[in-house]
Motif scaffolding. Sequence first.
Motif, PDB file in Angstrom:
ATOM      1  N   SER A   1      32.245  53.728  33.596  1.00 52.56           N
ATOM      2  CA  SER A   1      32.118  52.403  34.026  1.00 52.56           C
ATOM      3  C   SER A   1      33.103  51.457  33.305  1.00 52.56           C
ATOM      4  O   SER A   1      33.297  51.483  32.111  1.00 52.56           O
ATOM      5  CB  SER A   1      30.763  51.854  33.709  1.00 52.56           C
ATOM      6  OG  SER A   1      30.514  50.729  34.102  1.00 52.56           O
TER       7      SER A   1
ATOM      8  N   GLU B   1      36.928  38.993  44.048  1.00 46.65           N
ATOM      9  CA  GLU B   1      35.445  39.581  44.195  1.00 46.65           C
ATOM     10  C   GLU B   1      35.880  41.042  44.398  1.00 46.65           C
ATOM     11  O   GLU B   1      35.033  42.153  43.935  1.00 46.65           O
ATOM     12  CB  GLU B   1      34.902  39.260  45.611  1.00 46.65           C
ATOM     13  CG  GLU B   1      33.625  39.821  45.886  1.00 46.65           C
ATOM     14  CD  GLU B   1      32.898  39.123  47.296  1.00 46.65           C
ATOM     15  OE1 GLU B   1      32.048  39.578  47.479  1.00 46.65           O
ATOM     16  OE2 GLU B   1      33.638  38.575  47.937  1.00 46.65           O
ATOM     17  N   VAL B   2      36.811  41.571  45.334  1.00 52.71           N
ATOM     18  CA  VAL B   2      37.012  42.975  45.358  1.00 52.71           C
ATOM     19  C   VAL B   2      37.302  43.828  44.369  1.00 52.71           C
ATOM     20  O   VAL B   2      36.873  44.700  43.702  1.00 52.71           O
ATOM     21  CB  VAL B   2      38.118  43.444  46.693  1.00 52.71           C
ATOM     22  CG1 VAL B   2      38.678  44.666  46.417  1.00 52.71           C
ATOM     23  CG2 VAL B   2      37.704  42.556  47.928  1.00 52.71           C
TER      24      VAL B   2
ATOM     25  N   LYS C   1      36.740  42.700  40.992  1.00 56.92           N
ATOM     26  CA  LYS C   1      35.926  42.899  40.124  1.00 56.92           C
ATOM     27  C   LYS C   1      34.715  43.906  40.340  1.00 56.92           C
ATOM     28  O   LYS C   1      34.022  44.440  39.585  1.00 56.92           O
ATOM     29  CB  LYS C   1      34.960  41.622  39.845  1.00 56.92           C
ATOM     30  CG  LYS C   1      35.915  40.597  39.060  1.00 56.92           C
ATOM     31  CD  LYS C   1      35.124  39.246  39.052  1.00 56.92           C
ATOM     32  CE  LYS C   1      35.832  38.064  38.109  1.00 56.92           C
ATOM     33  NZ  LYS C   1      35.142  36.870  38.182  1.00 56.92           N
ATOM     34  N   LYS C   2      34.501  44.139  41.764  1.00 57.28           N
ATOM     35  CA  LYS C   2      33.395  45.191  42.066  1.00 57.28           C
ATOM     36  C   LYS C   2      34.246  46.494  41.943  1.00 57.28           C
ATOM     37  O   LYS C   2      33.318  47.398  41.390  1.00 57.28           O
ATOM     38  CB  LYS C   2      32.986  44.915  43.355  1.00 57.28           C
ATOM     39  CG  LYS C   2      31.979  45.962  43.878  1.00 57.28           C
ATOM     40  CD  LYS C   2      31.090  45.380  45.180  1.00 57.28           C
ATOM     41  CE  LYS C   2      30.072  46.654  45.564  1.00 57.28           C
ATOM     42  NZ  LYS C   2      29.418  47.203  44.630  1.00 57.28           N
ATOM     43  N   ALA C   3      35.274  46.711  42.375  1.00 54.64           N
ATOM     44  CA  ALA C   3      36.123  48.073  42.155  1.00 54.64           C
ATOM     45  C   ALA C   3      36.199  48.526  40.767  1.00 54.64           C
ATOM     46  O   ALA C   3      36.020  49.685  40.674  1.00 54.64           O
ATOM     47  CB  ALA C   3      37.357  47.950  42.988  1.00 54.64           C
TER      48      ALA C   3
ATOM     49  N   THR D   1      34.232  48.473  38.422  1.00 55.41           N
ATOM     50  CA  THR D   1      33.032  49.070  37.667  1.00 55.41           C
ATOM     51  C   THR D   1      32.809  50.416  38.024  1.00 55.41           C
ATOM     52  O   THR D   1      32.091  51.074  36.989  1.00 55.41           O
ATOM     53  CB  THR D   1      31.749  48.251  38.395  1.00 55.41           C
ATOM     54  OG1 THR D   1      31.693  48.544  39.683  1.00 55.41           O
ATOM     55  CG2 THR D   1      31.895  46.593  38.094  1.00 55.41           C
ATOM     56  N   ASP D   2      33.364  50.967  39.058  1.00 56.50           N
ATOM     57  CA  ASP D   2      33.077  52.487  39.102  1.00 56.50           C
ATOM     58  C   ASP D   2      34.587  53.128  39.844  1.00 56.50           C
ATOM     59  O   ASP D   2      34.402  54.270  40.679  1.00 56.50           O
ATOM     60  CB  ASP D   2      32.014  52.856  40.085  1.00 56.50           C
ATOM     61  CG  ASP D   2      32.160  52.198  41.451  1.00 56.50           C
ATOM     62  OD1 ASP D   2      32.869  51.401  41.734  1.00 56.50           O
ATOM     63  OD2 ASP D   2      31.133  52.790  42.363  1.00 56.50           O
ATOM     64  N   SER D   3      35.568  52.471  39.153  1.00 56.64           N
ATOM     65  CA  SER D   3      36.922  53.136  39.759  1.00 56.64           C
ATOM     66  C   SER D   3      37.147  54.469  39.193  1.00 56.64           C
ATOM     67  O   SER D   3      36.481  54.809  37.910  1.00 56.64           O
ATOM     68  CB  SER D   3      37.839  52.028  39.116  1.00 56.64           C
ATOM     69  OG  SER D   3      39.197  52.698  39.484  1.00 56.64           O
TER      70      SER D   3
ATOM     71  N   VAL E   1      35.783  49.599  48.701  1.00 52.99           N
ATOM     72  CA  VAL E   1      34.847  48.492  48.299  1.00 52.99           C
ATOM     73  C   VAL E   1      35.147  47.410  49.047  1.00 52.99           C
ATOM     74  O   VAL E   1      34.317  46.733  49.445  1.00 52.99           O
ATOM     75  CB  VAL E   1      35.464  48.180  46.631  1.00 52.99           C
ATOM     76  CG1 VAL E   1      34.825  46.872  46.482  1.00 52.99           C
ATOM     77  CG2 VAL E   1      34.709  49.466  45.852  1.00 52.99           C
TER      78      VAL E   1
ATOM     79  N   GLU F   1      33.274  47.700  52.436  1.00 47.46           N
ATOM     80  CA  GLU F   1      32.084  47.649  52.182  1.00 47.46           C
ATOM     81  C   GLU F   1      31.689  46.057  52.077  1.00 47.46           C
ATOM     82  O   GLU F   1      30.556  45.666  52.462  1.00 47.46           O
ATOM     83  CB  GLU F   1      31.433  48.266  50.918  1.00 47.46           C
ATOM     84  CG  GLU F   1      30.366  48.033  50.266  1.00 47.46           C
ATOM     85  CD  GLU F   1      29.837  48.570  48.819  1.00 47.46           C
ATOM     86  OE1 GLU F   1      29.551  47.932  48.002  1.00 47.46           O
ATOM     87  OE2 GLU F   1      30.526  49.880  48.774  1.00 47.46           O
ATOM     88  N   LEU F   2      32.554  45.105  51.422  1.00 44.21           N
ATOM     89  CA  LEU F   2      32.393  43.737  51.369  1.00 44.21           C
ATOM     90  C   LEU F   2      32.817  43.053  52.537  1.00 44.21           C
ATOM     91  O   LEU F   2      32.505  41.813  52.598  1.00 44.21           O
ATOM     92  CB  LEU F   2      32.958  43.214  50.004  1.00 44.21           C
ATOM     93  CG  LEU F   2      32.457  43.816  48.668  1.00 44.21           C
ATOM     94  CD1 LEU F   2      33.587  43.517  47.427  1.00 44.21           C
ATOM     95  CD2 LEU F   2      31.417  43.332  48.287  1.00 44.21           C
TER      96      LEU F   2
END
Length: 143
Positions: free
Chosen positions: A2, A22-23, A25-27, A29-31, A116, A119-120
């Motif tokens: 993570s 947003e993309v 920041k989310k990407a 986390t589990d890149s 990601v 998905e968003l």
Amino acid sequence: MSYVLGKRSLKTLEGVHPKLVEVMKKAITDSPYDFTIIQGLRTVADQKALYAQGRTKPGKIVTYCDGVKYPSNHQAKSDGYGHAIDIVIVDKTKKDGFDWDTTSKYKKVAEHVLAVAKELGINVKWGGNWSEKKRDDPHFELA
């Protein structure tokens, strides 16, 4: 593994369109690989300086956008935001701590970022899908 965006990345994202932020920041986390955002919003002067590289200044050509006739998506659009970012893969085994060249790593991160974004519900393009001459593996932009 993570990951989180560090202070440098968060600072670089200032002025970038909130959807792209947003993309990313989310990407992260589990890149599949850690990465840092190294370029975000650019001024016309910044873009002109990059365009000069490999032309009137030393170095290799890194952009085909001159900043005026051909603006970059890094430059502010009519909404006031830059619509593009560049990343670099973090690799502590490298001399400067970054992997600038391993295409396979950028491809894995890009596949993840694009998934990601989908998905968003945010349409994002990856510079690694451009023609060989203009290919830009570190580059992501709103479509």
